[in-house]
Design a protein around this motif. Sequence first.
Motif, mmCIF file in Angstrom:
data_model
loop_
_atom_site.group_PDB
_atom_site.id
_atom_site.type_symbol
_atom_site.label_atom_id
_atom_site.label_comp_id
_atom_site.label_asym_id
_atom_site.label_seq_id
_atom_site.Cartn_x
_atom_site.Cartn_y
_atom_site.Cartn_z
ATOM 1 N N VAL A 105 4.575 -4.543 8.221
ATOM 2 C CA VAL A 105 5.818 -3.556 7.826
ATOM 3 C C VAL A 105 6.648 -4.514 7.082
ATOM 4 O O VAL A 105 7.068 -5.277 7.611
ATOM 5 C CB VAL A 105 6.306 -3.050 8.826
ATOM 6 N N GLY A 106 7.013 -4.303 5.689
ATOM 7 C CA GLY A 106 7.636 -5.618 5.064
ATOM 8 C C GLY A 106 8.784 -4.579 4.334
ATOM 9 O O GLY A 106 8.853 -3.579 4.193
ATOM 10 N N PHE A 107 10.075 -5.606 4.083
ATOM 11 C CA PHE A 107 11.083 -5.177 3.465
ATOM 12 C C PHE A 107 11.475 -6.023 2.493
ATOM 13 O O PHE A 107 11.751 -7.482 2.808
ATOM 14 C CB PHE A 107 12.155 -5.395 4.681
ATOM 15 N N GLY A 108 11.790 -5.674 1.377
ATOM 16 C CA GLY A 108 12.151 -6.385 0.091
ATOM 17 C C GLY A 108 10.735 -7.037 -0.337
ATOM 18 O O GLY A 108 9.719 -7.095 0.207
ATOM 19 N N GLN A 109 10.908 -7.729 -1.366
ATOM 20 C CA GLN A 109 9.646 -8.260 -2.115
ATOM 21 C C GLN A 109 10.447 -9.503 -2.783
ATOM 22 O O GLN A 109 11.190 -9.791 -3.530
ATOM 23 C CB GLN A 109 9.081 -7.563 -2.807
ATOM 24 N N TYR A 110 9.494 -10.648 -2.917
ATOM 25 C CA TYR A 110 9.927 -11.924 -3.622
ATOM 26 C C TYR A 110 8.510 -12.238 -4.340
ATOM 27 O O TYR A 110 7.466 -11.952 -3.691
ATOM 28 C CB TYR A 110 10.298 -12.916 -3.056
ATOM 29 N N HIS A 111 8.534 -13.122 -5.185
ATOM 30 C CA HIS A 111 7.423 -13.735 -5.862
ATOM 31 C C HIS A 111 7.438 -15.180 -5.604
ATOM 32 O O HIS A 111 8.562 -15.871 -5.669
ATOM 33 C CB HIS A 111 7.399 -13.659 -7.552
ATOM 34 N N TYR A 112 6.276 -15.678 -5.254
ATOM 35 C CA TYR A 112 6.208 -17.148 -5.025
ATOM 36 C C TYR A 112 5.147 -17.823 -5.892
ATOM 37 O O TYR A 112 4.167 -17.096 -6.507
ATOM 38 C CB TYR A 112 5.865 -17.624 -3.709
ATOM 39 N N LYS A 113 5.450 -19.256 -6.214
ATOM 40 C CA LYS A 113 4.323 -19.993 -7.053
ATOM 41 C C LYS A 113 4.359 -21.266 -6.243
ATOM 42 O O LYS A 113 5.527 -22.008 -6.298
ATOM 43 C CB LYS A 113 4.760 -19.936 -8.530
ATOM 44 N N TYR A 114 3.273 -21.685 -5.944
ATOM 45 C CA TYR A 114 3.045 -23.003 -5.343
ATOM 46 C C TYR A 114 2.520 -23.991 -6.489
ATOM 47 O O TYR A 114 2.097 -23.529 -7.599
ATOM 48 C CB TYR A 114 1.916 -22.821 -4.684
ATOM 49 N N MET A 144 4.280 -0.747 3.671
ATOM 50 C CA MET A 144 3.134 -1.451 4.396
ATOM 51 C C MET A 144 2.401 -2.353 3.449
ATOM 52 O O MET A 144 2.365 -2.121 2.256
ATOM 53 C CB MET A 144 1.958 -0.236 4.619
ATOM 54 N N TRP A 145 2.265 -3.710 3.821
ATOM 55 C CA TRP A 145 1.644 -4.808 3.157
ATOM 56 C C TRP A 145 0.255 -4.848 4.022
ATOM 57 O O TRP A 145 0.107 -5.336 4.821
ATOM 58 C CB TRP A 145 2.443 -5.943 2.989
ATOM 59 N N GLY A 146 -0.801 -4.577 3.311
ATOM 60 C CA GLY A 146 -2.113 -4.578 3.724
ATOM 61 C C GLY A 146 -2.300 -3.568 4.837
ATOM 62 O O GLY A 146 -1.204 -2.607 4.956
ATOM 63 N N PRO A 147 -3.137 -3.716 5.881
ATOM 64 C CA PRO A 147 -3.279 -2.722 6.786
ATOM 65 C C PRO A 147 -2.310 -2.762 8.101
ATOM 66 O O PRO A 147 -2.226 -1.912 8.744
ATOM 67 C CB PRO A 147 -4.764 -2.880 7.411
ATOM 68 N N SER A 148 -1.643 -3.930 8.093
ATOM 69 C CA SER A 148 -0.681 -4.110 9.365
ATOM 70 C C SER A 148 0.633 -4.981 9.542
ATOM 71 O O SER A 148 1.199 -4.989 10.264
ATOM 72 C CB SER A 148 -1.683 -4.721 10.497
ATOM 73 N N ASP A 186 3.076 -12.200 -4.585
ATOM 74 C CA ASP A 186 4.130 -11.528 -4.030
ATOM 75 C C ASP A 186 4.183 -11.282 -2.647
ATOM 76 O O ASP A 186 3.048 -11.195 -2.185
ATOM 77 C CB ASP A 186 4.457 -10.001 -4.866
ATOM 78 N N ALA A 187 4.987 -11.233 -1.978
ATOM 79 C CA ALA A 187 5.127 -11.050 -0.567
ATOM 80 C C ALA A 187 6.312 -10.272 -0.137
ATOM 81 O O ALA A 187 7.440 -10.299 -0.710
ATOM 82 C CB ALA A 187 5.004 -12.546 0.064
ATOM 83 N N ALA A 188 6.425 -9.838 1.149
ATOM 84 C CA ALA A 188 7.595 -9.189 1.598
ATOM 85 C C ALA A 188 8.809 -10.343 2.021
ATOM 86 O O ALA A 188 8.192 -11.467 2.325
ATOM 87 C CB ALA A 188 7.085 -8.546 2.824
ATOM 88 N N ALA A 189 9.912 -9.930 1.897
ATOM 89 C CA ALA A 189 10.734 -10.983 2.277
ATOM 90 C C ALA A 189 10.917 -11.271 3.577
ATOM 91 O O ALA A 189 10.965 -12.359 4.240
ATOM 92 C CB ALA A 189 12.187 -10.574 1.592
ATOM 93 N N VAL A 190 10.890 -10.121 4.424
ATOM 94 C CA VAL A 190 10.954 -10.198 5.943
ATOM 95 C C VAL A 190 9.909 -8.994 6.333
ATOM 96 O O VAL A 190 9.817 -7.930 5.495
ATOM 97 C CB VAL A 190 12.170 -10.000 6.669
ATOM 98 N N THR A 243 0.856 -1.116 -0.106
ATOM 99 C CA THR A 243 0.055 -0.153 0.137
ATOM 100 C C THR A 243 0.837 1.234 0.056
ATOM 101 O O THR A 243 1.947 1.233 0.144
ATOM 102 C CB THR A 243 -0.825 0.114 1.240
ATOM 103 N N GLN A 244 0.337 2.355 -0.026
ATOM 104 C CA GLN A 244 0.895 3.671 -0.120
ATOM 105 C C GLN A 244 0.848 4.479 1.409
ATOM 106 O O GLN A 244 1.643 5.505 1.323
ATOM 107 C CB GLN A 244 0.427 5.038 -0.925
ATOM 108 N N VAL A 245 0.421 3.632 2.462
ATOM 109 C CA VAL A 245 0.387 4.001 3.613
ATOM 110 C C VAL A 245 1.755 4.446 4.067
ATOM 111 O O VAL A 245 2.622 3.447 4.222
ATOM 112 C CB VAL A 245 -0.677 3.223 4.492
ATOM 113 N N PRO A 246 2.134 5.443 4.781
ATOM 114 C CA PRO A 246 3.232 5.628 5.268
ATOM 115 C C PRO A 246 3.656 4.753 6.568
ATOM 116 O O PRO A 246 2.857 4.645 7.553
ATOM 117 C CB PRO A 246 3.338 7.183 5.658
ATOM 118 N N VAL A 247 4.602 4.053 6.479
ATOM 119 C CA VAL A 247 4.898 3.087 7.765
ATOM 120 C C VAL A 247 5.050 3.737 9.103
ATOM 121 O O VAL A 247 4.348 3.565 10.327
ATOM 122 C CB VAL A 247 6.250 2.340 7.672
#
Length: 140
Positions: A52-61, A46-50, A68-72, A9-13
């Motif tokens: 706080v994420g750093f980095g991003q990766y793509h996953y495929k099950y 910000m990932w969703g409403p709650s 996509d999700a935050a790395a940590v 999201t664009q919400v400031p952390v």
Amino acid sequence: MAENKTQPTQVPVEEFLNAVEHPARRADGFELLNMMRGITGQEAVMWGPSIVGFGQYHYKYQSGREGDAAAVGFSPRKANLALYGLTMSPEADRLLPELGKHKTGASCLYVNRLDDVDRDVLAELIRTGYNHTMTEIHRP
């Protein structure tokens, strides 16, 4: 296939963390913000409403679901601090017994407060979790 609910999201952390009601949880959130920013070299998002994420990766099950999700990352919840991406690296099994008071879930690490854990071990879990995700899981 349904789109992931947890998106950047664009919400400031800082705005999110300043709104955390409990003063100790808010302080821990700002400490984690600075720690994860310094270790990953990434700016927080910000990932969703709650989350706080750093980095991003793509996953495929194997099921075909992908996203996509935050790395940590972390979420300062009312009951605890939820930490994401720190238990996936091979080093986690060695480090977790040295961390201090914590619980683990499917892919989460839960601590009541940062004063319950060894900050150096936590930093190593962040580093190894981030590096593992970005090099082993995220293959562009």
